[in-house]
Design an enzyme around this catalytic site. Structure first.
Site, short mmCIF file in Angstrom:
data_model
loop_
_atom_site.label_atom_id
_atom_site.label_comp_id
_atom_site.label_asym_id
_atom_site.label_seq_id
_atom_site.Cartn_x
_atom_site.Cartn_y
_atom_site.Cartn_z
N LYS A 188 0.86 -1.18 0.00
CA LYS A 188 0.00 0.00 0.00
C LYS A 188 0.89 1.24 0.00
O LYS A 188 1.51 1.59 1.01
CB LYS A 188 -0.89 0.00 1.26
CG LYS A 188 -1.92 1.09 1.25
CD LYS A 188 -1.69 2.00 2.44
CE LYS A 188 -2.31 3.34 2.34
NZ LYS A 188 -1.74 4.25 1.37
N GLY A 241 6.96 4.69 8.38
CA GLY A 241 6.12 5.88 8.44
C GLY A 241 6.17 6.49 9.82
O GLY A 241 7.14 6.31 10.56
N GLY A 246 2.23 3.83 13.21
CA GLY A 246 2.83 2.59 13.73
C GLY A 246 2.07 2.08 14.94
O GLY A 246 1.80 0.88 15.08
N GLU A 264 9.32 0.83 11.13
CA GLU A 264 10.45 1.75 10.92
C GLU A 264 9.86 3.14 11.01
O GLU A 264 9.11 3.56 10.12
CB GLU A 264 11.07 1.56 9.53
CG GLU A 264 11.54 0.16 9.23
CD GLU A 264 12.82 -0.20 9.94
OE1 GLU A 264 13.56 0.71 10.33
OE2 GLU A 264 13.05 -1.40 10.14
N CYS A 299 14.16 10.16 6.95
CA CYS A 299 13.93 9.68 8.32
C CYS A 299 15.17 9.89 9.19
O CYS A 299 15.06 10.23 10.36
CB CYS A 299 13.53 8.22 8.32
SG CYS A 299 14.73 7.16 7.49
N GLU A 398 9.48 15.31 15.89
CA GLU A 398 9.98 15.24 14.52
C GLU A 398 9.22 16.23 13.63
O GLU A 398 8.00 16.25 13.63
CB GLU A 398 9.80 13.83 13.96
CG GLU A 398 10.35 13.67 12.56
CD GLU A 398 10.05 12.31 11.94
OE1 GLU A 398 8.91 11.84 12.05
OE2 GLU A 398 10.98 11.72 11.35
P1 NAD Z 1 2.40 8.19 7.73
O1 NAD Z 1 2.47 7.35 8.95
O2 NAD Z 1 1.47 9.32 7.68
O3 NAD Z 1 2.03 7.30 6.46
C1 NAD Z 1 2.80 6.16 6.12
C2 NAD Z 1 1.89 5.17 5.42
O4 NAD Z 1 0.93 4.74 6.36
C3 NAD Z 1 1.15 5.74 4.22
O5 NAD Z 1 1.12 4.77 3.19
C4 NAD Z 1 -0.23 5.96 4.79
O6 NAD Z 1 -1.25 5.89 3.83
C5 NAD Z 1 -0.35 4.82 5.76
N1 NAD Z 1 -1.37 5.04 6.81
C6 NAD Z 1 -1.78 6.23 7.32
N2 NAD Z 1 -2.76 6.01 8.24
C7 NAD Z 1 -2.94 4.67 8.30
C8 NAD Z 1 -3.82 3.85 9.05
N3 NAD Z 1 -4.69 4.34 9.92
N4 NAD Z 1 -3.73 2.51 8.89
C9 NAD Z 1 -2.84 1.97 8.02
N5 NAD Z 1 -2.01 2.71 7.25
C10 NAD Z 1 -2.06 4.05 7.40
O7 NAD Z 1 3.91 8.64 7.43
P2 NAD Z 1 4.43 9.57 6.24
O8 NAD Z 1 4.07 10.97 6.57
O9 NAD Z 1 4.03 9.00 4.93
O10 NAD Z 1 6.00 9.36 6.36
C11 NAD Z 1 6.82 10.14 7.14
C12 NAD Z 1 7.25 9.39 8.37
O11 NAD Z 1 7.96 8.20 7.99
C13 NAD Z 1 8.22 10.17 9.21
O12 NAD Z 1 7.89 9.99 10.56
C14 NAD Z 1 9.56 9.52 8.89
O13 NAD Z 1 10.56 9.70 9.84
C15 NAD Z 1 9.17 8.11 8.74
N6 NAD Z 1 10.20 7.37 7.99
C16 NAD Z 1 10.94 6.42 8.65
C17 NAD Z 1 11.94 5.72 7.97
C18 NAD Z 1 12.77 4.65 8.66
O14 NAD Z 1 13.46 3.89 7.98
N7 NAD Z 1 12.72 4.55 9.98
C19 NAD Z 1 12.18 5.99 6.62
C20 NAD Z 1 11.40 6.97 5.99
C21 NAD Z 1 10.40 7.65 6.68
#
Ligand code: NAD
Length: 494
Positions: A188, A241, A246, A264, A299, A398
Site C-alpha cells: 500500500k 512511516g 505505527g 520503521e 527519516c 519530529e
Molecule cells: P504516515 O504514517 O502518515 O504514512 C505512512 C503510510 O501509512 C502511508 O502509506 C499511509 O497511507 C499509511 N497510513 C496512514 N494512516 C494509516 C492507518 N490508519 N492505517 C494503516 N495505514 C495508514 O507517514 P508519512 O508521513 O508517509 O512518512 C513520514 C514518516 O515516515 C516520518 O515519521 C519519517 O521519519 C518516517 N520514515 C521512517 C523511515 C525509517 O526507515 N525509519 C524511513 C522513511 C520515513
C-alpha cells in the site's frame, strides 16, 4: 543526467493509475479516484484508484491464493533469482522515467531521486536475489538418536505500507527480501507518492513474477491501510512511516490475528560536533546536506545539531552559509539541491514548528519561511533555529521538514544526555578526531545508526532500524531477512 531528457519526460501527461490485483490493473470497486497533486506547482498530475476495504480484501485473497498454491515459493531458487534480477534490470532500464514520475509526485530533487530511488531499489533487489540461494537451514546439536532440523520458511502473506519520502527505495527494502524468501505481498503506497511505486510493481510482472504474488492497492491509509492491518489473512505487516500510524498498526494486529508488526518510524537524530572535529568546514557542509536534502524529508535527517559551545557561533555561521548556498527550487532541474515539500499540509506543519520554536525562545538564524509561492508549489527555505532548549518542541518532536534546531553543550556527558533526551533512537553522528571519544559516542548514543565524521549515506550492506520509538525492526542487509521467514523445527527420532 541530461536536462533535456528530464524535460521531455516531464512534458508527458501522466495516465490514470489503477490497483494491481491478481496481475490485473483494476479500478476501485466503487469506481472512486483520488487527485494526485504535484508539489512542484500544485497542479493535478493524474488520478489513482481510491481503494475500498473490499479492494484490499481482494488483493489479500489474491496474495493468499498465490502463496498457498506455491506458484512462487515452489519455484527453484535459481528461477526466482532470475525473475528478481530481471526486475532490477527493468527498473534500471526505466530509471529516469521512474525517477521523473516519482519527483512529479513527491517533490524530491532529481539529483537525489535518481540515485536514491530507482538506483537504490535495483541494487536492493539484486542484493536479495543474490542472497536467496545462500540462506541455509540448520542442524541442531541433538543426542545421536535425534535429528533436529531448523527450516526457514516464508511467513505467507506480507502487507507492506510505504511512506512518501522515498517510495522506491523503501518499497524495495520491504518487497525485495519478502519476495526473495518466497512470500506473497500486498503493498500500500502513500497517498502522496504512489505513482512510481505502482509502476515499479507493474515492472515486476513484466519481469515474470506470477500474477497474485505482488499486489498493490492505492487509497487512504485510514481505509485500505486499516483494512490491511485488521485482516485475518495477513501474516506479517512491515511498515515505514510515522509513530502515530505505527501505534495504530500494533493495535490493528492486537485486534485481529496478532500478525507480526515491524515498524520503521521517525527520528530526531542528533548530529554532535566537537571542537576537535577533523575538518569543521567539511562538517558544516555535510551537516547542511544531512538535514536539508530532500527538504528534510529523510527519516535519518540530522535534525538536531548539538555543538560544543566554544565553536558554536562560528560553526552555526558556517552551516547557515552552506544552507544559504544550496539551490532550492524546481526539483526537476539538475542543479536543484533542495526540492519541494511533499504537500501543502506538510509545508504548513513545518512553518508551525518554526512559529512554536520562536515562541519557546528559539532564534531563527536563516530561513523560516515559505518561498517561491508564485510557482504554486510548496517550497521552504532551509531553516536554522538556535537556542533550542532540551525540552523544546523542536528538540522533542519530529518535523520531517527543512528545519534544524541547534543546542550548545560543554561536556561529553552533556552531549550524550542531550543526544539521548528524546523518545527516538534512529540515527546520529559525532564529529571528532579523538578515536576514544568517537567509540564512546557509538556506544553511548542510543540509535540504530551512528555516523562518525560523516552524515548519512549508509548502503544496503548494513541494517537500518531504530531503537526506542523509532521502531522495532531493521531494513537492509541479511538481517532484514529474519522478518520474512518462520523458523520451523523438525524433531526426528532416528
Ligand atoms: P504516515 O504514517 O502518515 O504514512 C505512512 C503510510 O501509512 C502511508 O502509506 C499511509 O497511507 C499509511 N497510513 C496512514 N494512516 C494509516 C492507518 N490508519 N492505517 C494503516 N495505514 C495508514 O507517514 P508519512 O508521513 O508517509 O512518512 C513520514 C514518516 O515516515 C516520518 O515519521 C519519517 O521519519 C518516517 N520514515 C521512517 C523511515 C525509517 O526507515 N525509519 C524511513 C522513511 C520515513
Amino acid at each position: 543526467m541530461d536536462q533535456s531528457q528530464i524535460d521531455a519526460l516531464r512534458a508527458k501527461p501522466v495516465p490514470a493509475f489503477a490497483h494491481l490485483i491478481d496481475g490485473q490493473h483494476v479500478a476501485s470497486s466503487d469506481g472512486a479516484t483520488m487527485d494526485i497533486i504535484s508539489p512542484i506547482d500544485g497542479s493535478v498530475l493524474t488520478t489513482t484508484a481510491r481503494g475500498t476495504a473490499g479492494d484490499m480484501h481482494a488483493a489479500i485473497a489474491s496474495a493468499r491464493a498465490a502463496f498457498e498454491d506455491r506458484r512462487w515459493a515452489g519455484q527453484p531458487p535459481a528461477a526466482r533469482k532470475k525473475v528478481l534480477m530481471k526486475w532490477a534490470d527493468l527498473i534500471e532500464a526505466h530509471a529516469l522515467e521512474l525517477a521523473v514520475l516519482g519527483v512529479r509526485d513527491n517533490g524530491t530533487e532529481i539529483s537525489m531521486a535518481l540515485k536514491a530511488e530507482p538506483g537504490s531499489a535495483a541494487a536492493t533487489i539484486r542484493y536479495y536475489a543474490e542472497a536467496l540461494d545462500k540462506i541455509y537451514g540448520e542442524i541442531a546439536a541433538t543426542p545421536a538418536e535425534i535429528l533436529g532440523m531448523i527450516h526457514k520458511e516464508p511467513v505467507g502473506v506480507v502487507g507492506a505500507i510505504i511512506p512518501w519520502n522515498f517510495p522506491l527505495m523503501i518499497g524495495a527494502w520491504k518487497l525485495a527480501p519478502a519476495l526473495a524468501m518466497g512470500n506473497a505481498v500486498v503493498v500500500k503506497p502513500s497517498e502522496t507518492a504512489s505513482l512510481s511505486l505502482m509502476r515499479m510493481c507493474a515492472l515486476a510482472l513484466e519481469a515474470g513474477l506470477p500474477p497474485g504474488v505482488l499486489n498493490a492497492v492505492t487509497g487512504e491509509g485510514a481505509v485500505v491501510g486499516e483494512a490491511m492491518g485488521l485482516s485475518m489473512d495477513v501474516d506479517a505487516l512491515v511498515f515505514t512511516g510515522s509513530g502515530g500510524t505505527g501505534r495504530r498498526l500494533m493495535d490493528y494486529a492486537a485486534r485481529s490475528n496478532m500478525k507480526r508488526v515491524y515498524l520503521e518510524l521517525g527520528g530526531k537524530s542528533p548530529n554532535i560536533v566537537f571542537a576537535d572535529a577533523p575538518d569543521l568546514a567539511e562538517a558544516a557542509k555535510v551537516t547542511a546536506g544531512g538535514i536539508f536534502r530532500n527538504a528534510g524529508q529523510v527519516c535519518v535527517a540530522g535534525s538536531r545539531l548539538l555543538v560544543e559551545r566554544s565553536i558554536h557561533d562560528d560553526f552555526v555561521a558556517a552551516v547557515a552559509k552552506a544552507a544559504e548556498a544550496m539551490h532550492v527550487g524546481d526539483p526537476l532541474r539538475v542543479e536543484t539541491q533542495i526540492g519541494a515539500v511533499n504537500s501543502e499540509t506538510q509545508l504548513k506543519a513545518n512553518l508551525g514548528f518554526v512559529d512554536t520554536a520562536i515562541a519557546e525562545g528559539g532564534t531563527v538564524v536563516t530561513g523560516g519561511a515559505r518561498i517561491l509561492q508564485e510557482t504554486g508549489g510548496y517550497y521552504m527555505a532551509p531553516t536554522i533555529v538556535t537556542d533550542v532548549a532540551p525540552d523544546a518542541t523542536l528538540t522533542q518532536k519530529e518535523v520531517f521538514g527543512p528545519v534544524l534546531g541547534v543546542t550548545a553543550f560543554d561536556t561529553i556527558e552533556e552531549a550524550v544526555a542531550l543526544a539521548n533526551g528524546t523518545v527516538y533512537g534512529l540515527a546520529g553522528a559525532a564529529w571528532t578526531a579523538n578515536l576514544s571519544k568517537a567509540h564512546r559516542m557509538v556506544r553511548e548514543v542510543r540509535t540504530g545508526v551512528m555516523h562518525i565524521n560523516t552524515y548519512g549515506g549508509a548502503d544496503g550492506t548494513v541494517p537500518l532500524g531504530g531503537v526506542g520509538q523509532s521502531g522495532n525492526g531493521s531494513d537492509k542487509s541479511l538481517h532484514a531477512i529474519d522478518k520474512y521467514i518462520n523458523l520451523k523445527t523438525a524433531w526426528i527420532k532416528l
